[in-house]
Design a protein around this motif. Structure first.
Motif, mmCIF file in Angstrom:
data_model
loop_
_atom_site.group_PDB
_atom_site.id
_atom_site.type_symbol
_atom_site.label_atom_id
_atom_site.label_comp_id
_atom_site.label_asym_id
_atom_site.label_seq_id
_atom_site.Cartn_x
_atom_site.Cartn_y
_atom_site.Cartn_z
ATOM 1 N N GLY A 1 -7.556 3.872 -4.175
ATOM 2 C CA GLY A 1 -7.557 2.605 -3.471
ATOM 3 C C GLY A 1 -8.881 2.377 -2.770
ATOM 4 N N ALA B 1 -10.770 -0.102 0.012
ATOM 5 C CA ALA B 1 -10.570 -1.118 1.047
ATOM 6 C C ALA B 1 -11.894 -1.407 1.730
ATOM 7 C CB ALA B 1 -9.545 -0.629 2.066
ATOM 8 N N LEU C 1 -7.799 7.279 -1.216
ATOM 9 C CA LEU C 1 -8.198 6.054 -0.522
ATOM 10 C C LEU C 1 -9.665 6.155 -0.149
ATOM 11 C CD1 LEU C 1 -7.686 3.375 1.037
ATOM 12 C CD2 LEU C 1 -6.995 4.783 2.999
ATOM 13 N N ARG D 1 1.840 1.821 -3.501
ATOM 14 C CA ARG D 1 0.703 2.225 -4.330
ATOM 15 C C ARG D 1 0.347 3.696 -4.091
ATOM 16 N NH1 ARG D 1 -2.568 -2.233 -6.298
ATOM 17 N NH2 ARG D 1 -1.124 -3.992 -6.509
ATOM 18 N N PHE D 2 0.308 4.126 -2.850
ATOM 19 C CA PHE D 2 -0.028 5.523 -2.550
ATOM 20 C C PHE D 2 1.010 6.473 -3.143
ATOM 21 C CE2 PHE D 2 -2.430 3.875 1.335
ATOM 22 C CZ PHE D 2 -3.665 4.075 0.752
ATOM 23 N N PHE E 1 -6.073 0.373 -6.015
ATOM 24 C CA PHE E 1 -6.172 -1.051 -5.689
ATOM 25 C C PHE E 1 -7.587 -1.336 -5.196
ATOM 26 C CE2 PHE E 1 -4.637 1.280 -1.994
ATOM 27 C CZ PHE E 1 -5.522 0.899 -1.000
ATOM 28 N N MET F 1 -3.668 2.132 7.342
ATOM 29 C CA MET F 1 -3.885 2.512 5.944
ATOM 30 C C MET F 1 -4.048 4.019 5.797
ATOM 31 S SD MET F 1 -6.266 -0.355 4.053
ATOM 32 C CE MET F 1 -7.581 -0.371 5.259
ATOM 33 N N LEU G 1 -8.972 -3.889 -2.185
ATOM 34 C CA LEU G 1 -8.554 -4.785 -1.108
ATOM 35 C C LEU G 1 -9.772 -5.467 -0.494
ATOM 36 C CD1 LEU G 1 -6.587 -5.874 1.105
ATOM 37 C CD2 LEU G 1 -6.985 -3.719 2.326
ATOM 38 N N LEU H 1 0.824 -1.208 0.000
ATOM 39 C CA LEU H 1 0.000 0.000 0.000
ATOM 40 C C LEU H 1 0.856 1.255 0.000
ATOM 41 C CD1 LEU H 1 -2.896 -0.931 2.452
ATOM 42 C CD2 LEU H 1 -2.802 -1.156 -0.026
ATOM 43 N N ARG H 2 1.957 1.248 0.714
ATOM 44 C CA ARG H 2 2.856 2.412 0.720
ATOM 45 C C ARG H 2 3.320 2.723 -0.704
ATOM 46 N NH1 ARG H 2 5.995 0.626 4.114
ATOM 47 N NH2 ARG H 2 5.264 1.764 5.974
#
Length: 249
Positions: free
Chosen positions: A186, A188, A161, A27-28, A34, A93, A36, A24-25
């Motif tokens: 992202g 989640a 996110l 990707r950000f 993403f 996150m 999840l 995740l680090r």
């Protein structure tokens, strides 16, 4: 670790919390989105009977083990994975998102709960920016016009996110659709994670979680809703154990 459902395979990856946070680090930082999913035994029951849920799960690029039975099955298969509860990942996150300069959108639950959850997250994560709080109406259809409207609101928010607290299978179905429309964001699926932070839903005490008894604490707290669910989960365990044992070879 993998689970075969019908003719499809769902694989758990990343394998544990530290690997998930590392992914995740990256990707950000790269502004790469993403989807999840947090796999548990209840999901494995639903996936067998809900083709839309299964199709959505297969479009997730990250799947972790959110449930001790999944972890135990992985050990039986000789392919151990770590326990990664979605609720435990909310703060880590959002911290990674804040460090990368990405704002966060909250979707699900109620307006009051989202407000309280946002305040709680900002208290825990310095520099966090909540770009949107969206509480869809009861009966929210993730594949219909309501889903389209939420995607439009997320696009306008500029968030990096999105935490989804819609419950399964709605949150995973929406995540798969929204990730395709907003590949930079992202998604989640964290279930009751926001309600826990908001304080509107109590979580099992730490001792129960450490003893892998959170399921029992929840069942006693809400027997009418959860006894039938856990009975369905127990019914599929023998078959899952046999399948896991066969993976050892």
């Amino acid at each position: 670790m993998e689970f075969r459902i019908q003719d499809e395979v769902i694989r758990i990856a990343p394998r544990d919390a530290s690997r998930l946070l590392s992914v995740l680090r990256d990707r950000f930082r790269a502004r790469r989105g993403f989807a999840l999913a947090t796999l548990n035994l209840d999901h494995l029951v639903k996936l067998r009977h809900d083709s839309a849920f299964l199709a959505a799960y297969l479009r997730h690029d990250l799947v972790v083990a959110d449930g001790n039975p999944v972890v135990w099955l992985s050990r039986l298969a000789g392919r151990p994975v770590g326990l990664v509860p979605g609720a435990d990942m909310v703060v880590p996150m959002t911290r990674l998102a804040a460090e990368a300069g990405a704002s966060v959108a909250l979707v699900g639950s109620t307006e009051a709960a989202l407000h309280a959850a946002g305040e709680g997250l900002c208290d825990r994560v310095p520099g966090l920016v909540i770009a949107a709080r969206i509480a869809p109406p009861m009966g929210f259809d993730p594949l219909g016009t309501q889903g389209t409207e939420v995607i439009a609101a997320l696009r306008a928010s500029g968030a990096g996110l999105c935490l989804l607290a819609l419950g399964a299978p709605k949150q995973e179905i929406f995540a798969a659709r929204a990730h395709a429309a907003l590949p930079h964001m992202g998604f989640a699926s964290i279930g009751a994670g926001l309600d826990f932070i908001a304080g509107v839903q109590p979580r099992a005490p730490l001792w129960a979680r450490r003893l892998a008894l959170e399921w029992l604490w929840r069942m006693v707290s809400s027997p009418r809703r959860l006894v039938p669910r856990y009975a369905r989960c127990a019914a599929i365990l023998p078959g899952l154990m046999v399948a896991a044992w066969r993976l050892r070879g």
